[in-house]
Write an enzyme that holds these catalytic residues in place. Sequence first.
Site, PDB file in Angstrom:
ATOM      1  N   GLU A  38      -2.035  46.414 -30.074  1.00 17.32           N
ATOM      2  CA  GLU A  38      -2.611  45.088 -29.828  1.00 17.32           C
ATOM      3  C   GLU A  38      -3.200  44.512 -31.100  1.00 17.32           C
ATOM      4  OE1 GLU A  38      -1.294  43.572 -27.196  1.00 17.32           O
ATOM      5  OE2 GLU A  38      -2.087  45.149 -25.903  1.00 17.32           O
ATOM      6  N   HIS A  39      -2.845  43.269 -31.381  1.00 14.58           N
ATOM      7  CA  HIS A  39      -3.269  42.543 -32.592  1.00 14.58           C
ATOM      8  C   HIS A  39      -2.789  43.255 -33.857  1.00 14.58           C
ATOM      9  CE1 HIS A  39      -5.910  39.371 -30.804  1.00 14.58           C
ATOM     10  NE2 HIS A  39      -5.777  40.188 -29.779  1.00 14.58           N
ATOM     11  N   THR A  40      -1.723  43.991 -33.715  1.00 10.72           N
ATOM     12  CA  THR A  40      -1.112  44.629 -34.882  1.00 10.72           C
ATOM     13  C   THR A  40       0.042  43.782 -35.420  1.00 10.72           C
ATOM     14  OG1 THR A  40       0.095  45.898 -33.243  1.00 10.72           O
ATOM     15  CG2 THR A  40      -1.674  47.040 -34.393  1.00 10.72           C
ATOM     16  N   ALA A 125      -2.944  34.788 -18.169  1.00  6.60           N
ATOM     17  CA  ALA A 125      -3.151  36.171 -17.749  1.00  6.60           C
ATOM     18  C   ALA A 125      -2.743  37.167 -18.834  1.00  6.60           C
ATOM     19  CB  ALA A 125      -2.386  36.448 -16.459  1.00  6.60           C
ATOM     20  N   LEU A 127       0.308  37.538 -20.184  1.00  8.11           N
ATOM     21  CA  LEU A 127       1.667  38.088 -20.015  1.00  8.11           C
ATOM     22  C   LEU A 127       2.714  37.238 -20.737  1.00  8.11           C
ATOM     23  CD1 LEU A 127       1.544  39.172 -16.253  1.00  8.11           C
ATOM     24  CD2 LEU A 127       1.068  40.539 -18.292  1.00  8.11           C
ATOM     25  N   SER A 129       3.226  33.906 -20.943  1.00  5.54           N
ATOM     26  CA  SER A 129       3.897  32.821 -20.218  1.00  5.54           C
ATOM     27  C   SER A 129       4.354  31.729 -21.192  1.00  5.54           C
ATOM     28  CB  SER A 129       2.960  32.224 -19.168  1.00  5.54           C
ATOM     29  OG  SER A 129       1.774  31.753 -19.779  1.00  5.54           O
ATOM     30  N   SER A 130       3.584  31.493 -22.259  1.00  8.06           N
ATOM     31  CA  SER A 130       4.009  30.414 -23.167  1.00  8.06           C
ATOM     32  C   SER A 130       5.231  30.835 -23.976  1.00  8.06           C
ATOM     33  CB  SER A 130       2.866  29.939 -24.057  1.00  8.06           C
ATOM     34  OG  SER A 130       2.235  31.021 -24.657  1.00  8.06           O
ATOM     35  N   GLU A 159       4.709  27.764 -32.078  1.00  9.91           N
ATOM     36  CA  GLU A 159       3.354  28.039 -31.600  1.00  9.91           C
ATOM     37  C   GLU A 159       2.341  27.988 -32.755  1.00  9.91           C
ATOM     38  OE1 GLU A 159       3.243  30.409 -28.354  1.00  9.91           O
ATOM     39  OE2 GLU A 159       1.159  30.998 -28.537  1.00  9.91           O
ATOM     40  N   ASP A 171       5.425  38.382 -28.656  1.00 14.60           N
ATOM     41  CA  ASP A 171       5.721  37.817 -27.338  1.00 14.60           C
ATOM     42  C   ASP A 171       7.102  37.168 -27.312  1.00 14.60           C
ATOM     43  OD1 ASP A 171       3.170  38.618 -27.038  1.00 14.60           O
ATOM     44  OD2 ASP A 171       2.312  36.635 -26.701  1.00 14.60           O
TER      45      ASP A 171
HETATM   46  C1  GLA Z   1      -0.921  37.471 -28.105  1.00 16.41           C
HETATM   47  C2  GLA Z   1      -0.042  37.030 -29.280  1.00 16.41           C
HETATM   48  C3  GLA Z   1       0.739  38.224 -29.848  1.00 16.41           C
HETATM   49  C4  GLA Z   1      -0.147  39.420 -30.134  1.00 16.41           C
HETATM   50  C5  GLA Z   1      -1.049  39.721 -28.933  1.00 16.41           C
HETATM   51  C6  GLA Z   1      -2.071  40.775 -29.225  1.00 16.41           C
HETATM   52  O1  GLA Z   1      -0.132  37.828 -27.020  1.00 16.41           O
HETATM   53  O2  GLA Z   1       0.834  36.012 -28.897  1.00 16.41           O
HETATM   54  O3  GLA Z   1       1.426  37.800 -31.011  1.00 16.41           O
HETATM   55  O4  GLA Z   1      -0.878  39.239 -31.298  1.00 16.41           O
HETATM   56  O5  GLA Z   1      -1.744  38.561 -28.487  1.00 16.41           O
HETATM   57  O6  GLA Z   1      -1.459  41.985 -29.443  1.00 16.41           O
END
Ligand code: GLA
Length: 392
Positions: A38-40, A125, A127, A129-130, A159, A171
């Site tokens: 996450e956030h990597t 949420a 997941l 969606s965008s 984005e 995503d």
């Molecule tokens: C959101 C961002 C992703 C990612 C996550 C965290 O979903 O769109 O690029 O950074 O947060 O892991």
Amino acid sequence: MKSAAPAPTEIADRLRISAPPGSDLAWRAPGRANLIGEHTDYNDGFVLPVALGLALYIAGRRSPGSLRLASLDQSGMASVDLSTGEGPDKGWGRYATAVVRSLLDEGVELTGFSGVLVSEVPTGAGLASSAALEVAIASALVAEPLDPVRMAKICRRAENVYVGVQSGIMDQLASAAGRSGHALLIDCRDISVEAVEVPAGLRVVVIDSAVQRGLADSGYNERRSQCEAAASAMGVASLRDADGDLLESHRERMGDVVYRRARHVIGENQRVMDSVAALRRADFERLGRLFDDSHRSYAQDFEASTPEVDMLVEVAQDTGGVIAARLTGGGFGGCTVNLVREGRTENAAAEILDGYRARTGLEGRLWVSEPADGATPLEFLTKGGFTPAPSG
Ligand code: GLA
């Protein structure tokens, strides 16, 4: 050519009834759950998402010069001029404008499209969606199909530049390139993708905490700049290039908050690689510990969880049949991802929702999903339903 499950009948019916006369085109673009990492992604690191069975569907027909879309879930209509990129700058329609502009910037040949969309991916949420919306719109607009990595880069740029969220590639790439039965190990530095089989006998269960992601965009962008501050304090291009020793030697210089953000990211990259190894060995105990560590680090060092989400993870960790549980996605509320033993899924699901309700008074929602394929064209049938387009 990828195959996809047909659209659920109810969705196919709604689209068929509402799509403009003469419609003959349809696509499916899935949401995603990130297993770990996450956030990597925007730190040039590793992520491990799965595309979900939950998807956004779009159906319509070619229409010269413009994009015209109506949502069957949300109000408003998006109309974007394909020569100027003029279109809505608010609501869901701003994603349509952003995707058109990003495609135009890249010089991609576009065909106009008029249609409708409907989504099973809950918004707010965590997941993606965008991303599903962006990938579906781009799929409907391009004259020739784009390679999934290029598609994902264009949608992420939409984005970053036109919506104003400094997200990474995860995503959009999960939605474009997902593979059924597999998670995607993405190296976000060179954007290479390796499919990692999710062992038979495991189910991916996504649980919505019912805590909408509050201040998510500003919190997200702030975390991103803290990570950049950490990298620059250590004199490296990105946190991917740092390790624990380098971090410790710069601890005083960067201050506690920035230090802890970086500690999360550096540890999380390692946890992704360790999780891939554990998945390959079907070492469920190890996976469980890695998810625990990841959630703790996300909550305490990265400070992107909420007390309710922490409770949802804790309840899941204490539930029989649950192998691993953690907050998934951008954070600040949203969903947890859980790996659950097949055969125990139904009981575990009910137990988690009951336990969560008893402790927080909140009504969670849950989806059991097989890792799914990324965006796919569907055949639009005037009668019957939607089916995957023939391969070949
Ligand atoms: C959101 C961002 C992703 C990612 C996550 C965290 O979903 O769109 O690029 O950074 O947060 O892991």
